[in-house]
Design a protein around this motif. Sequence first.
Motif, PDB file in Angstrom:
ATOM      1  N   SER A   1      -2.418   4.866   4.409  1.00 44.95           N
ATOM      2  CA  SER A   1      -3.406   3.904   4.884  1.00 44.95           C
ATOM      3  C   SER A   1      -4.176   3.369   3.677  1.00 44.95           C
ATOM      4  CB  SER A   1      -4.368   4.536   5.892  1.00 44.95           C
ATOM      5  OG  SER A   1      -5.167   5.526   5.268  1.00 44.95           O
TER       6      SER A   1
ATOM      7  N   PRO B   1      -7.723   0.839   2.898  1.00 49.36           N
ATOM      8  CA  PRO B   1      -8.821   0.059   3.479  1.00 49.36           C
ATOM      9  C   PRO B   1      -8.577  -1.437   3.275  1.00 49.36           C
ATOM     10  CG  PRO B   1      -9.523   1.172   1.462  1.00 49.36           C
ATOM     11  CD  PRO B   1      -8.171   1.691   1.788  1.00 49.36           C
ATOM     12  N   THR B   2      -8.594  -2.201   4.351  1.00 49.55           N
ATOM     13  CA  THR B   2      -8.289  -3.629   4.272  1.00 49.55           C
ATOM     14  C   THR B   2      -9.086  -4.378   5.325  1.00 49.55           C
ATOM     15  OG1 THR B   2      -6.449  -5.240   4.231  1.00 49.55           O
ATOM     16  CG2 THR B   2      -6.288  -3.447   5.824  1.00 49.55           C
TER      17      THR B   2
ATOM     18  N   ILE C   1      -9.509  -6.289   1.533  1.00 45.16           N
ATOM     19  CA  ILE C   1     -10.075  -5.838   0.260  1.00 45.16           C
ATOM     20  C   ILE C   1     -10.832  -6.992  -0.380  1.00 45.16           C
ATOM     21  CG2 ILE C   1      -9.476  -5.025  -2.063  1.00 45.16           C
ATOM     22  CD1 ILE C   1      -6.812  -3.959  -0.573  1.00 45.16           C
TER      23      ILE C   1
END
Length: 221
Positions: free
Chosen positions: A157, A159-160, A162
């Motif tokens: 995974s 984080p998006t 960005i």
Amino acid sequence: MTVGPATTTLTMDPSPFMWILGQPNPAISVFISPVQGSVTYVQLQSSNPAVVQVPSIVQIPANTASASFTPTTVSTGTATITASITPVPAPGEVGAAAAALATTDAVTVFTVTRSPADMTILAGHTGTVTLTLSNPLPVSLPGVTAGGGAITNGLVSVPTPITIPAGVTSYDITVTALQPSATTRTLWFQMPTTVSDVPGLQLTATAITVNPLEFELAIAS
């Protein structure tokens, strides 16, 4: 035509202008307000032709709010595009100096790469992919997304979306390994269309391998 800074404004969009070197050259629009009743001739100049070049003039048609021109990006770096109008003095003011109406647009032409080329992460652990810029951006760049088989198959995974902050030349992205896989999958990062004329421009992918946690225990023993 007769224009004056007190009553007329000239602007450019996008501003600031950020673009990835090597992408098809985009358009910059010049806006005049209020709309003029005759053709407006806007002079253009680049402070650094080694980075970006512009046509010498762009015409805003009568009764039209804007016109566009296409800059040519040459190399990475920064420059300032200046758009200006030198008004014609009104009758009876021939001897007076007419003030120029002008606006500027800060330009940043850059490249972005990613590293490492491949990565092995233990399940439940994290790794780092670094995006490196040839020169810092004047404002933050939101809308960078991640994808590829490593994500769609549930290996990792990210984080998006960005956001790359302003003023940096590298940005680290944390990749979290979710589950092991015997197959190496790819992870790519996609740049927003605000800096590329190619929708979905992807950086070269990183090959991701996720090993089971037992791999770490075996090494420790």
